[in-house]
Design an enzyme around this catalytic site. Sequence first.
Site, PDB file in Angstrom:
ATOM      1  N   ASP A 211       5.239  -4.745   0.807  1.00 57.56           N
ATOM      2  CA  ASP A 211       5.887  -4.116  -0.349  1.00 57.56           C
ATOM      3  C   ASP A 211       5.597  -4.906  -1.626  1.00 57.56           C
ATOM      4  O   ASP A 211       5.252  -4.323  -2.668  1.00 57.56           O
ATOM      5  CB  ASP A 211       7.391  -4.036  -0.103  1.00 57.56           C
ATOM      6  N   LYS A 215       3.311  -3.735  -5.165  1.00 50.12           N
ATOM      7  CA  LYS A 215       3.788  -3.879  -6.541  1.00 50.12           C
ATOM      8  C   LYS A 215       2.892  -4.813  -7.345  1.00 50.12           C
ATOM      9  O   LYS A 215       2.605  -4.565  -8.523  1.00 50.12           O
ATOM     10  CB  LYS A 215       5.231  -4.376  -6.530  1.00 50.12           C
TER      11      LYS A 215
END
Length: 442
Positions: A211, A215
């Site tokens: 994750d 980003k």
Amino acid sequence: MNTLSLHAAAAPLRVGIAGLGTVGAGTVRLLRANAELIAARAGRPVVVTAVSARDRHRARGIDVSSLAWHDDALTLATDPDVDVVVELIGGSEGAARTLVETALSRGRPVVTANKALIAIHGAGLASAAERAGVALAFEAAVAGGIPVIKALREGLAADRLVRIGGILNGTCNYILTAMRETGRGFASVLEEAQALGYAETDPSTDVDGIDTAHKLAILAALAFGRPVDFDSVHIEGIRRIGAADIAFATELGYRIKLLGIARRSDQGVETRVHPCLVPNTAPIAQVEGVFNAVVAEGEFVGRVMLEGRGAGAGPTATAVVGDLIDIARGSLVPAWGAISGSLSKLTSVPMSACRGSFYLRLDVRDRPGVIAEITAVLRDCGVSLKSMLQHGQAPSALPDESVPIVLVTHETREVAMQEATARIAGLDVVVASPVMIRIEAG
């Protein structure tokens, strides 16, 4: 006619939302609760006219009975009563990707919170949006309610950035904070995070760093004006961080954080995700619990830090609606801050070419000559030792009982440290896999 009347007279921006989970329901709730405020700032009403989700009858805490319901999310892209499609399905492939590609091909602007989709397919989707002359907006894809996308793409557009990164995953930050505050191990705190709803049943995307990497890939593309390149991100998670590492870091004057780091140099761009020791005095060391923080550094602006909640219905819905307000105003900014053809060709720097200082924890047999063997390996690999921690002897008189020692190095090459760690792991005096953590200034 007063201002509110002017807003009411303007044609509303009609929104179709695909996905009515936490963020989708939160977006509907926010648009209704702040309707007048949003209309004033958008110059016209922003209203939800259609929705799509897998279960029509699920209780979501919002009334959708007056909205057009689409069992197939793809039909939102062709609904004549939808001006903009909001994709909140998630995932880099399948329905989410097909919906976004179809909406853009039909000339419909798209707002999405889907970091995996943008990190992996963002270059192609941005080109499709440019061809159609519509917006592809994804403020909610990174750091929830922290307006970092607009800060990079618009607020800092005049500067040349040299560094971007920070704490980009609240689940990992919560786990590491709780481990430090309670002295408990990773598995115990992860179980607690799952019970509190901070971690998924399958937490791998969060705790293995994926994750954060999604980003970081997005932030690096925006910061350095190059096509998004998720495949070049080096990724490590936090599963191997133990209570002993947290305690030793504290003794040394550090806190352990999972950071995403992107740097631009004459060699290109390095993008890496891994646990770091950061000094207690660094501002980012004070970002605790589920909070996120993004640090940008430019040649003219210097250092800028944004902190806030990186997930949840309210913060993420705020970011989604912020993008909808921009679209309602008629704002059209290229997805990556510049049209695709003008993006830079900066190369990706491999992890092996990076430099830094390192923390190395070893469980070794408590017998004479151990330190000499280890330091000889470091010497042969060109790694200079800065300090060492060792507390007492093994708890029994047996000569092969193990004790932990911690080594801190001066700045060295990543490839040299990797070689040294591999060779040390092969010594018969080392009884467990070494734990190596990089040290960052924060």
